[in-house]
Write a protein that holds these residues in place. Sequence first.
Motif, PDB file in Angstrom:
ATOM      1  N   ARG A 333      36.303   1.421  22.076  1.00  0.00           N
ATOM      2  CA  ARG A 333      35.117   0.762  21.515  1.00  0.00           C
ATOM      3  C   ARG A 333      34.880   1.224  20.085  1.00  0.00           C
ATOM      4  O   ARG A 333      34.724   2.418  19.829  1.00  0.00           O
ATOM      5  CB  ARG A 333      33.888   1.063  22.382  1.00  0.00           C
ATOM      6  CG  ARG A 333      32.644   0.238  22.027  1.00  0.00           C
ATOM      7  CD  ARG A 333      32.836  -1.218  22.417  1.00  0.00           C
ATOM      8  NE  ARG A 333      31.706  -2.047  22.029  1.00  0.00           N
ATOM      9  CZ  ARG A 333      30.653  -2.303  22.804  1.00  0.00           C
ATOM     10  NH1 ARG A 333      30.592  -1.782  24.024  1.00  0.00           N
ATOM     11  NH2 ARG A 333      29.685  -3.078  22.382  1.00  0.00           N
ATOM     12  N   CYS A 334      34.852   0.272  19.168  1.00  0.00           N
ATOM     13  CA  CYS A 334      34.592   0.563  17.771  1.00  0.00           C
ATOM     14  C   CYS A 334      33.088   0.688  17.549  1.00  0.00           C
ATOM     15  O   CYS A 334      32.303  -0.099  18.083  1.00  0.00           O
ATOM     16  CB  CYS A 334      35.156  -0.569  16.909  1.00  0.00           C
ATOM     17  SG  CYS A 334      35.146  -0.248  15.152  1.00  0.00           S
ATOM     18  N   ILE A 335      32.663   1.679  16.779  1.00  0.00           N
ATOM     19  CA  ILE A 335      31.240   1.840  16.500  1.00  0.00           C
ATOM     20  C   ILE A 335      30.772   0.735  15.559  1.00  0.00           C
ATOM     21  O   ILE A 335      31.398   0.468  14.533  1.00  0.00           O
ATOM     22  CB  ILE A 335      30.954   3.216  15.876  1.00  0.00           C
ATOM     23  CG1 ILE A 335      31.253   4.317  16.887  1.00  0.00           C
ATOM     24  CG2 ILE A 335      29.509   3.309  15.410  1.00  0.00           C
ATOM     25  CD1 ILE A 335      31.012   5.709  16.362  1.00  0.00           C
ATOM     26  N   SER A 336      29.671   0.086  15.929  1.00  0.00           N
ATOM     27  CA  SER A 336      29.133  -0.991  15.096  1.00  0.00           C
ATOM     28  C   SER A 336      27.615  -0.960  15.160  1.00  0.00           C
ATOM     29  O   SER A 336      27.027  -0.343  16.047  1.00  0.00           O
ATOM     30  CB  SER A 336      29.651  -2.358  15.563  1.00  0.00           C
ATOM     31  OG  SER A 336      29.176  -2.656  16.877  1.00  0.00           O
ATOM     32  N   TYR A 337      27.023  -1.651  14.199  1.00  0.00           N
ATOM     33  CA  TYR A 337      25.568  -1.791  14.178  1.00  0.00           C
ATOM     34  C   TYR A 337      25.235  -3.273  14.068  1.00  0.00           C
ATOM     35  O   TYR A 337      25.728  -3.970  13.179  1.00  0.00           O
ATOM     36  CB  TYR A 337      24.947  -1.032  13.007  1.00  0.00           C
ATOM     37  CG  TYR A 337      23.446  -1.229  12.915  1.00  0.00           C
ATOM     38  CD1 TYR A 337      22.587  -0.503  13.736  1.00  0.00           C
ATOM     39  CD2 TYR A 337      22.898  -2.173  12.048  1.00  0.00           C
ATOM     40  CE1 TYR A 337      21.218  -0.697  13.687  1.00  0.00           C
ATOM     41  CE2 TYR A 337      21.521  -2.372  11.982  1.00  0.00           C
ATOM     42  CZ  TYR A 337      20.690  -1.644  12.805  1.00  0.00           C
ATOM     43  OH  TYR A 337      19.339  -1.837  12.760  1.00  0.00           O
ATOM     44  N   SER A 338      24.411  -3.779  14.989  1.00  0.00           N
ATOM     45  CA  SER A 338      24.027  -5.184  15.014  1.00  0.00           C
ATOM     46  C   SER A 338      22.690  -5.370  14.309  1.00  0.00           C
ATOM     47  O   SER A 338      21.697  -4.739  14.689  1.00  0.00           O
ATOM     48  CB  SER A 338      23.928  -5.688  16.457  1.00  0.00           C
ATOM     49  OG  SER A 338      23.312  -6.969  16.503  1.00  0.00           O
ATOM     50  N   LEU A 339      22.655  -6.242  13.300  1.00  0.00           N
ATOM     51  CA  LEU A 339      21.397  -6.544  12.632  1.00  0.00           C
ATOM     52  C   LEU A 339      20.515  -7.416  13.509  1.00  0.00           C
ATOM     53  O   LEU A 339      19.290  -7.418  13.348  1.00  0.00           O
ATOM     54  CB  LEU A 339      21.643  -7.234  11.285  1.00  0.00           C
ATOM     55  CG  LEU A 339      21.905  -6.289  10.103  1.00  0.00           C
ATOM     56  CD1 LEU A 339      23.327  -5.743  10.159  1.00  0.00           C
ATOM     57  CD2 LEU A 339      21.678  -6.997   8.772  1.00  0.00           C
ATOM     58  N   ASP A 340      21.119  -8.180  14.424  1.00  0.00           N
ATOM     59  CA  ASP A 340      20.324  -9.015  15.328  1.00  0.00           C
ATOM     60  C   ASP A 340      19.582  -8.157  16.351  1.00  0.00           C
ATOM     61  O   ASP A 340      18.412  -8.416  16.663  1.00  0.00           O
ATOM     62  CB  ASP A 340      21.222 -10.020  16.053  1.00  0.00           C
ATOM     63  CG  ASP A 340      21.785 -11.075  15.115  1.00  0.00           C
ATOM     64  OD1 ASP A 340      21.113 -11.392  14.120  1.00  0.00           O
ATOM     65  OD2 ASP A 340      22.892 -11.570  15.377  1.00  0.00           O
ATOM     66  N   LYS A 341      20.257  -7.155  16.889  1.00  0.00           N
ATOM     67  CA  LYS A 341      19.688  -6.320  17.949  1.00  0.00           C
ATOM     68  C   LYS A 341      19.057  -5.035  17.422  1.00  0.00           C
ATOM     69  O   LYS A 341      18.413  -4.308  18.173  1.00  0.00           O
ATOM     70  CB  LYS A 341      20.765  -5.968  18.980  1.00  0.00           C
ATOM     71  CG  LYS A 341      21.446  -7.176  19.613  1.00  0.00           C
ATOM     72  CD  LYS A 341      20.458  -8.013  20.420  1.00  0.00           C
ATOM     73  CE  LYS A 341      21.186  -9.157  21.123  1.00  0.00           C
ATOM     74  NZ  LYS A 341      20.247  -9.993  21.924  1.00  0.00           N
ATOM     75  N   HIS A 342      19.274  -4.731  16.123  1.00  0.00           N
ATOM     76  CA  HIS A 342      18.708  -3.521  15.509  1.00  0.00           C
ATOM     77  C   HIS A 342      19.134  -2.262  16.261  1.00  0.00           C
ATOM     78  O   HIS A 342      18.331  -1.367  16.516  1.00  0.00           O
ATOM     79  CB  HIS A 342      17.174  -3.602  15.452  1.00  0.00           C
ATOM     80  CG  HIS A 342      16.649  -4.881  14.872  1.00  0.00           C
ATOM     81  ND1 HIS A 342      16.770  -5.194  13.536  1.00  0.00           N
ATOM     82  CD2 HIS A 342      16.032  -5.937  15.471  1.00  0.00           C
ATOM     83  CE1 HIS A 342      16.226  -6.379  13.330  1.00  0.00           C
ATOM     84  NE2 HIS A 342      15.785  -6.856  14.485  1.00  0.00           N
ATOM     85  N   ARG A 343      20.404  -2.185  16.583  1.00  0.00           N
ATOM     86  CA  ARG A 343      20.888  -1.026  17.327  1.00  0.00           C
ATOM     87  C   ARG A 343      22.384  -0.846  17.127  1.00  0.00           C
ATOM     88  O   ARG A 343      23.113  -1.758  16.729  1.00  0.00           O
ATOM     89  CB  ARG A 343      20.604  -1.174  18.822  1.00  0.00           C
ATOM     90  CG  ARG A 343      21.137  -2.438  19.443  1.00  0.00           C
ATOM     91  CD  ARG A 343      21.325  -2.341  20.940  1.00  0.00           C
ATOM     92  NE  ARG A 343      22.477  -1.537  21.278  1.00  0.00           N
ATOM     93  CZ  ARG A 343      23.006  -1.491  22.512  1.00  0.00           C
ATOM     94  NH1 ARG A 343      22.446  -2.186  23.487  1.00  0.00           N
ATOM     95  NH2 ARG A 343      24.055  -0.749  22.761  1.00  0.00           N
ATOM     96  N   TYR A 344      22.827   0.380  17.388  1.00  0.00           N
ATOM     97  CA  TYR A 344      24.247   0.696  17.368  1.00  0.00           C
ATOM     98  C   TYR A 344      24.889   0.302  18.695  1.00  0.00           C
ATOM     99  O   TYR A 344      24.242   0.276  19.742  1.00  0.00           O
ATOM    100  CB  TYR A 344      24.462   2.195  17.151  1.00  0.00           C
ATOM    101  CG  TYR A 344      24.493   2.632  15.696  1.00  0.00           C
ATOM    102  CD1 TYR A 344      25.669   2.554  14.954  1.00  0.00           C
ATOM    103  CD2 TYR A 344      23.353   3.140  15.081  1.00  0.00           C
ATOM    104  CE1 TYR A 344      25.705   2.976  13.636  1.00  0.00           C
ATOM    105  CE2 TYR A 344      23.379   3.564  13.761  1.00  0.00           C
ATOM    106  CZ  TYR A 344      24.565   3.471  13.042  1.00  0.00           C
ATOM    107  OH  TYR A 344      24.598   3.883  11.731  1.00  0.00           O
ATOM    108  N   TYR A 345      26.180  -0.010  18.622  1.00  0.00           N
ATOM    109  CA  TYR A 345      27.028  -0.177  19.818  1.00  0.00           C
ATOM    110  C   TYR A 345      28.201   0.781  19.671  1.00  0.00           C
ATOM    111  O   TYR A 345      28.819   0.825  18.610  1.00  0.00           O
ATOM    112  CB  TYR A 345      27.534  -1.614  19.940  1.00  0.00           C
ATOM    113  CG  TYR A 345      26.478  -2.609  20.335  1.00  0.00           C
ATOM    114  CD1 TYR A 345      26.241  -2.919  21.671  1.00  0.00           C
ATOM    115  CD2 TYR A 345      25.711  -3.253  19.364  1.00  0.00           C
ATOM    116  CE1 TYR A 345      25.268  -3.840  22.033  1.00  0.00           C
ATOM    117  CE2 TYR A 345      24.730  -4.170  19.714  1.00  0.00           C
ATOM    118  CZ  TYR A 345      24.521  -4.468  21.051  1.00  0.00           C
ATOM    119  OH  TYR A 345      23.551  -5.371  21.416  1.00  0.00           O
TER     120      TYR A 345
END
Length: 374
Positions: A333-345
């Motif tokens: 799993r690559c670390i990402s940040y979603s602007l839609d969800k306002h959270r990191y994955y």
Amino acid sequence: MTSCLHVCRLVQTILGDKRVLRDKDREPEEQQMWSELPAELLELIVSQLTLRENIRASVVCKRWLSVAISVRVVNKPPWIMYFPKFGDLFDFYDPSQRKTYSLELPELRGSRICYTRDGWLLLYKPRTQRVLFFNPFTRELIKLPRFEMTYQIVAFSCPPISPGCIVFTVKHVSPTIVAISTCHPGATEWTTVNYHNRLPFVSSIWNKLVFCNGLFYCLSLTGWLGVFDPEERTWTIRVVPPPKCPENFFAKNWWKGKFMAEHKGDIFVIYTCYSENPIIYKLDQTNKVWVEMKSLGGVTLFASFLSSHAKIDLLGMMRNSVYFSKVRFYGKRCISYSLDKHRYYPRKQCHDWGEQDPFESIWIEPPEDLSAFA
């Protein structure tokens, strides 16, 4: 003239997310013209749409659905290229498929990777001061003249096999003087010129450097924007106030956790801090200000220390996000940040990018042909 008018109305209808066949205000003859638009013309128009607009067009009717699917293009994200601490085996991670590929690349032995663009690496061999381009998937290699590359940040404008490719480096000699060196494939030597700054400019430690609309844009350590025109050979510091950095972002490595990317004339800067969500700014060239972005409009940013990239028309949840060159959960799993969800994955996977080794990984455009990994 009438045909051109209808084509313009068609495009406006698609972009406006309206259902043509449900528009009761149109005359029957006009509705018939819409429905009987020649397939070649419809394909031409729909092929110019973005992925989101293509999907909107596909819901108009079955005929439009068929055409939209036939010309729909979904872009591939870049891959993460990992640098081994020992040996010549390099790993490449595809964030969309969550799959890792490996290649033996003895050509990179003794090299330092400086930058990547369009699938090409820019390499520097400290022992011999050799600078060269290398494509890890085709094994093509293009040498440049020798050059002592110490604390410069560096980028190039386009693939080295394309006309007009320019390699650009900049380092500060003092807060008021920078040394800029340029070269191109086929040249016999580098050109170095010292420029005086109207405003203090101290170059960043790692690359905050992009090529956009014929110009190289460079973000200084404190956020000032330097611009080099390779045609006119001019260097200026833009009178643009640096992107506003929240007080709680001034952590131990605040100067390292910044990234810069370009997409179709837009320049983005990403500020990160271990305990906070990333902040993304876009340069408003007209008003000469950095504007904080709450949405990227479907663009996806891929951030790494040596070069960062931007893509559009990616599938699924990859859109409107920032992907970092770090993988968790044993490479799954690559670390990402979603602007839609306002959270990191993955959740609670925020990372102190200032602590990461800059020479650990870099984003690179994947090959069209995967036979090299067979």
